[in-house]
Design an enzyme around this catalytic site. Sequence first.
Site, short mmCIF file in Angstrom:
data_model
loop_
_atom_site.label_atom_id
_atom_site.label_comp_id
_atom_site.label_asym_id
_atom_site.label_seq_id
_atom_site.Cartn_x
_atom_site.Cartn_y
_atom_site.Cartn_z
N ASP A 144 0.81 -1.22 0.00
CA ASP A 144 0.00 0.00 0.00
C ASP A 144 0.84 1.27 0.00
O ASP A 144 0.33 2.35 0.30
CB ASP A 144 -0.93 0.02 1.22
CG ASP A 144 -2.26 -0.67 0.96
OD1 ASP A 144 -2.60 -0.87 -0.22
OD2 ASP A 144 -2.95 -0.99 1.94
N LYS A 203 -0.32 4.65 -1.32
CA LYS A 203 -1.30 5.49 -0.63
C LYS A 203 -0.71 6.83 -0.19
O LYS A 203 -1.44 7.80 0.03
CB LYS A 203 -1.87 4.75 0.59
CG LYS A 203 -2.89 3.69 0.23
CD LYS A 203 -3.52 3.08 1.47
CE LYS A 203 -4.60 2.08 1.10
NZ LYS A 203 -5.22 1.46 2.30
N HIS A 215 -3.95 4.21 -5.95
CA HIS A 215 -2.82 3.82 -5.08
C HIS A 215 -2.21 2.49 -5.50
O HIS A 215 -1.03 2.24 -5.23
CB HIS A 215 -3.28 3.76 -3.62
CG HIS A 215 -3.98 2.49 -3.23
ND1 HIS A 215 -5.34 2.33 -3.36
CD2 HIS A 215 -3.51 1.32 -2.72
CE1 HIS A 215 -5.68 1.12 -2.94
NE2 HIS A 215 -4.60 0.48 -2.55
N HIS A 245 -6.06 -6.12 -5.07
CA HIS A 245 -7.47 -5.75 -5.17
C HIS A 245 -8.16 -6.39 -6.37
O HIS A 245 -9.33 -6.06 -6.65
CB HIS A 245 -7.63 -4.23 -5.23
CG HIS A 245 -7.48 -3.55 -3.90
ND1 HIS A 245 -8.33 -3.78 -2.84
CD2 HIS A 245 -6.56 -2.64 -3.45
CE1 HIS A 245 -7.95 -3.04 -1.81
NE2 HIS A 245 -6.89 -2.35 -2.15
N ASP A 291 -5.55 -9.21 2.69
CA ASP A 291 -5.94 -7.81 2.72
C ASP A 291 -7.41 -7.66 3.11
O ASP A 291 -7.76 -6.81 3.94
CB ASP A 291 -5.70 -7.19 1.34
CG ASP A 291 -5.94 -5.69 1.32
OD1 ASP A 291 -5.08 -4.94 1.80
OD2 ASP A 291 -7.00 -5.27 0.80
#
Length: 244
Positions: A115, A118, A143, A169, A197
Amino acid sequence: LYQEYLAKNLRTGSKQNAAKIRVLQEHAKILLKEILDDPLSSLKFNTVESLAGDLAAEILQNERIVHHLIAVRRHDFYSYVHSFNTAVLAAGLAAHIGLDRDAVHRILIGMMLHDVGKRTIPPYVLHKLGNLTDTKYTLYKQHVVASSTLLEQEKEMPKEAITIALQHHERLNGKGYPYKLSGAAISIHGRIAAIADAFDALTTPRPHKYPLSPFYALQLLAREAVYYDKDLLASFIKMLGDVE
């Protein structure tokens, strides 16, 4: 100085599990906070790689240490703790299905930094309470690509780490982002990352929602199995089945 003290303790300190777990947690939180909070800071790859090696050794020696390493999630919900928790969860799953030490090590590196992009997203988007508008959600989703771009700039970064950043994701039915990959197009590293996640997101306290218990989070993931690799999800549930 405190980080140097923690690193020294990892090399020469107590062999007792409780003490080592605390040092690993504290060292990881400080390191990841520095990386995620400051857009101008380096990725500190050598330090991340070393810490991932220590974590891999502990997890492969005793899978049940995963339960103790992620216990911090009940008390802290900052992004850097999410990065640490997901790294431990993904590494535990990787160890549980029989991946070797090098593979677990690379997964830890990838998850700790998955991440990092971000830090390029405006705070008013990252920290907004409640649901994001379509425009802000589109900005938030950037991100993922930002993370992979930052990792690619580190010449020694494992390719698996970049894959994790890009695919955590994505969903098996093609409903994820950024590329709407499906089925075999998603690597095993991306599949492991997606489960870890999602579980941590469900069980982490946030200002706008209460966390689910691990039991109910696992139930929800099982109901949404179309999104995840069913065999990996079954292994993950078995690994964490007795978490209270």
